[in-house]
Design an enzyme around this catalytic site. Structure first.
Site, PDB file in Angstrom:
ATOM      1  N   CYS A 315       0.682  -1.176  -0.029  1.00 47.96           N
ATOM      2  CA  CYS A 315      -0.117  -0.105  -0.138  1.00 47.96           C
ATOM      3  C   CYS A 315       0.813   1.113  -0.131  1.00 47.96           C
ATOM      4  O   CYS A 315       0.569   2.182  -0.577  1.00 47.96           O
ATOM      5  CB  CYS A 315      -1.025   0.030   1.071  1.00 47.96           C
ATOM      6  SG  CYS A 315      -0.291   0.047   2.755  1.00 47.96           S
ATOM      7  N   HIS A 374      -3.090   1.392   6.534  1.00 46.21           N
ATOM      8  CA  HIS A 374      -3.477   1.384   5.282  1.00 46.21           C
ATOM      9  C   HIS A 374      -2.944   2.891   4.734  1.00 46.21           C
ATOM     10  O   HIS A 374      -3.374   3.845   5.284  1.00 46.21           O
ATOM     11  CB  HIS A 374      -4.721   0.972   4.665  1.00 46.21           C
ATOM     12  CG  HIS A 374      -5.086   1.013   3.245  1.00 46.21           C
ATOM     13  ND1 HIS A 374      -3.937   0.317   2.624  1.00 46.21           N
ATOM     14  CD2 HIS A 374      -5.924   1.517   2.745  1.00 46.21           C
ATOM     15  CE1 HIS A 374      -4.446   0.387   1.173  1.00 46.21           C
ATOM     16  NE2 HIS A 374      -5.631   1.301   1.308  1.00 46.21           N
ATOM     17  N   ASP A 397      -7.311   5.938  -4.115  1.00 51.32           N
ATOM     18  CA  ASP A 397      -6.585   4.655  -3.585  1.00 51.32           C
ATOM     19  C   ASP A 397      -6.227   3.716  -4.874  1.00 51.32           C
ATOM     20  O   ASP A 397      -7.142   3.178  -5.277  1.00 51.32           O
ATOM     21  CB  ASP A 397      -7.189   3.838  -2.478  1.00 51.32           C
ATOM     22  CG  ASP A 397      -6.641   2.966  -1.667  1.00 51.32           C
ATOM     23  OD1 ASP A 397      -5.318   2.664  -2.118  1.00 51.32           O
ATOM     24  OD2 ASP A 397      -7.093   2.505  -0.789  1.00 51.32           O
TER      25      ASP A 397
END
Length: 636
Positions: A315, A374, A397
């Site tokens: 991530c 995250h 994202d």
């Protein structure tokens, strides 16, 4: 300008998709109308000998447009802002009889109505929001122009031409890569959709090429620097290639909503051969472990040169590369870290954790998950597709988690919409809402197939949301931009003296609470009633509980207040046991106890009840009772 194809269907021209900035279709150097008469030399008309773009790092074009850091020899400007171009002709320019214009072209099938062919007219004054060129110098054989681009124009690499009109048609400069011009988003332009009005934030979120990414655990936060490198040699072309690889139509590349959404899909390789392959299984034999990367440059350049996804990312790597993509194109962007981040697999806006009978988590039933942390990105832009007030930071994202409209991508989702629970707004607001604000529901799966909710944790998810501070490497807490404060209590002490004199018979307190939100001036209000805990009268008996036998009844009361009770009356009765009686006490001191005794002889057997009450000037509804079993008198 005419289209390159003449095929028509139903009155419309059939033009192929224009989805590559790299593809070209050069304009003709001559567009003549009919035949040129014999003896006419077109070279005798106004003819361009050279074009100067003032594209060195120290020239005003790059300095004024904040593009002097790009390691690129071409002119790079930001849309909606004027820049300078000088054109040298074969003779002095006479505006009364000479006519020319500058043209910008992008892609293979340029069309004016698509914004891929831009004829720039010579004007006396600029018009807001429109292309135009003003002559600011006309000396000898040189003309200097100030060219203003539209704040909504396509972002990409344009080819530049100069077209001169003659009685016999148009003469145009040939294709020249030296005059190719990059046009980027412009956070310094108020009319641009990415306009950011704080100069310190522009310096941080657009021009800073080194950042800090936070990771680790909520109780043990760690950080690492990341080289975004958005100005490095080849990175701008690599970012344009990412959009080409996505086959994104050129006409949509001026819209930051579309660009960021395409970018969120293309930075991961899950379904579109994008930039990075994700891996979380600790096996990295065919590439570079995610933790080994120190920045985005190597990743983007390798992707551009190999035209294959790069291995591997997680991530924070996806977020770092995506940040480079956005800042390079001129969209203000930052990396966000959410501690205890939820992954809502079934889109029900909560984390369902199923437990076996023995308390272990059921891997079969539990599909949702919670990450220690995250990382994603925020991009700054207006949202004309949403109601007023939902522009600004948008969550985007690129880590492949869930499918969105057929691809692994997420956003842009308005952070304001997420905070206020408007999960109906596009794009992917429900998923982002769940990441930061969902409840964790612990469900016990019983052997008979039924499910029982054991507990609900409303504060675990989205414990802390952070980003890098503006102008320094410290941590900035932005949790309150995504969610309102959790399960927080404020105690207000209400003393007995404030309400005792106004207390009514039933001893209720009715609270009416109001509050004002300073930022929006909204008024919030809530009502609540509370029943006071009232002291009791205690009843005791001694002696035989038998018909005809003497029995002593004691009524006892303790004053619980820090003030004296005045004019206190106590009442006592019990059908079949004692007739109604009452007694007065002039005063009962604070925290002191009084007793009252009465002698009685019950005359009815069976289940009986004694009832007592106390009332005073300031305390009422004090009550007590005692159940008795009165025995029959033995017969003789």
């Amino acid at each position: 300008m005419s289209d390159t194809t003449s095929t028509t269907f139903g009155g419309r021209r059939a033009v192929p998709l224009n989805n590559s900035n790299a593809a070209e279709a050069n304009l003709p150097t001559e567009e003549l109308v009919g035949l040129v008469p014999r003896g006419v030399n077109l070279q005798e008309y106004l003819h361009v000998t050279s074009v100067h773009l003032f594209k060195e790092r120290w020239d005003s074009n790059k300095i004024d447009h904040h593009t002097d850091q790009y390691d690129n020899n071409n002119l790079i400007v930001r849309r909606g802002q004027s820049f300078y171009v000088q054109i040298d002709f074969n003779r002095p320019y006479n505006p009364r009889r000479d006519h020319f214009r500058v043209e910008y072209v992008i892609g293979r099938y340029p069309q004016e109505n698509k914004g891929t062919y831009i004829p720039v007219p010579i004007v006396s004054e600029f018009q807001s929001g429109k292309w135009g060129a003003k002559v600011i110098m006309n000396e000898d054989r040189s003309v200097r122009l100030s060219i203003q681009s539209s704040p909504e124009c396509i972002v990409g690499k344009f080819r530049m031409y100069v077209a001169v009109w003659t009685p016999y048609g148009i003469l145009r400069t040939p294709r020249n890569q030296e005059t190719d011009t990059y046009i980027l988003f412009n956070p310094w332009c108020e009319e641009d959709a990415v306009y950011l009005d704080d100069e310190k934030e522009r310096q941080e979120y657009v021009l800073n090429d080194i950042g800090v990414i936070f990771y680790g655990d909520f109780n043990n936060m760690k950080s690492r620097s990341w080289s975004y490198g958005q100005f490095e040699d080849g990175i701008l072309d690599a970012c344009l290639y990412v959009m080409d690889r996505a086959q994104m139509d050129l006409s949509g590349r001026g819209n930051p909503i579309k660009v960021s959404r395409v970018g969120s899909a293309m930075v991961n390789a899950k379904d579109d051969e994008g930039v990075l392959v994700g891996s979380w299984d600790n096996i990295y034999a065919y590439g570079v472990p995610p933790s080994a990367w120190t920045g985005s440059v190597d990743i983007l350049l390798e992707y551009r040169s190999s035209e294959k996804p790069v291995r591997y990312g997680q991530c924070w790597v996806f977020a770092g590369v995506f940040n480079t993509f956005l800042r390079c194109l001129g969209i203000p962007a930052r990396v966000i870290t959410n501690y205890f981040s939820a992954h809502d697999n079934d889109a029900n806006l909560q984390m369902d954790i199923f437990l076996e009978e023995d308390g272990r988590v059921s891997s079969k039933l539990t599909k949702d998950s919670v990450w220690n942390y995250h990382c994603w990105n925020e991009a700054w832009m207006t949202r004309p597709d949403l109601p007023v007030g939902f522009g600004g930071w948008q969550a985007v994202d690129s880590t492949p988690q869930e499918n969105s409209d057929g691809m692994y991508r997420c956003g842009p989702a308005s952070v304001q919409a997420v905070k206020h629970g408007h999960v109906c707004f596009q794009f992917d607001a429900p998923f982002v809402f769940a990441e930061v604000n969902s409840d964790v529901i612990y469900i016990r799966a019983k052997k008979d197939g039924t499910h029982v909710v054991e507990s609900v944790d409303t504060t675990h998810i989205g414990k802390l949301i952070v980003t890098k501070k503006v102008g320094e490497d410290g941590i900035e807490d932005i949790t309150d931009t995504y969610k309102f404060q959790e399960v927080k209590k404020e105690e207000v002490l209400v003393r007995a003296g404030e309400y005792m004199s106004q207390l009514l018979e039933q001893a209720f307190l009715h609270f009416f609470v109001t509050a004002r939100v300073n930022e929006s001036m909204d008024i919030l209000a809530k009502q609540k009633s509370v029943v006071l805990t009232i002291p009791k009268v205690i009843i005791k008996v001694r002696g035989a509980a038998m018909v005809g036998s003497d029995m002593v009844v004691t009524v006892e009361f303790t004053n619980p207040l820090d003030e004296s009770l005045q004019n206190v009356w106590m009442h006592l009765e019990g059908p079949g046991v004692i007739r109604p009686k009452r007694k007065m006490f002039r005063e009962i001191q604070p925290n002191s106890t009084v007793q009252w005794e009465e002698l009685c002889r019950p005359w009815v057997s069976g289940h009986r009840k004694l009832i007592a009450s106390m009332t005073s000037d300031s305390l009422r509804h004090v009550y007590g009772e005692l159940d008795l079993e009165i025995q029959r008198r033995p017969s003789i």
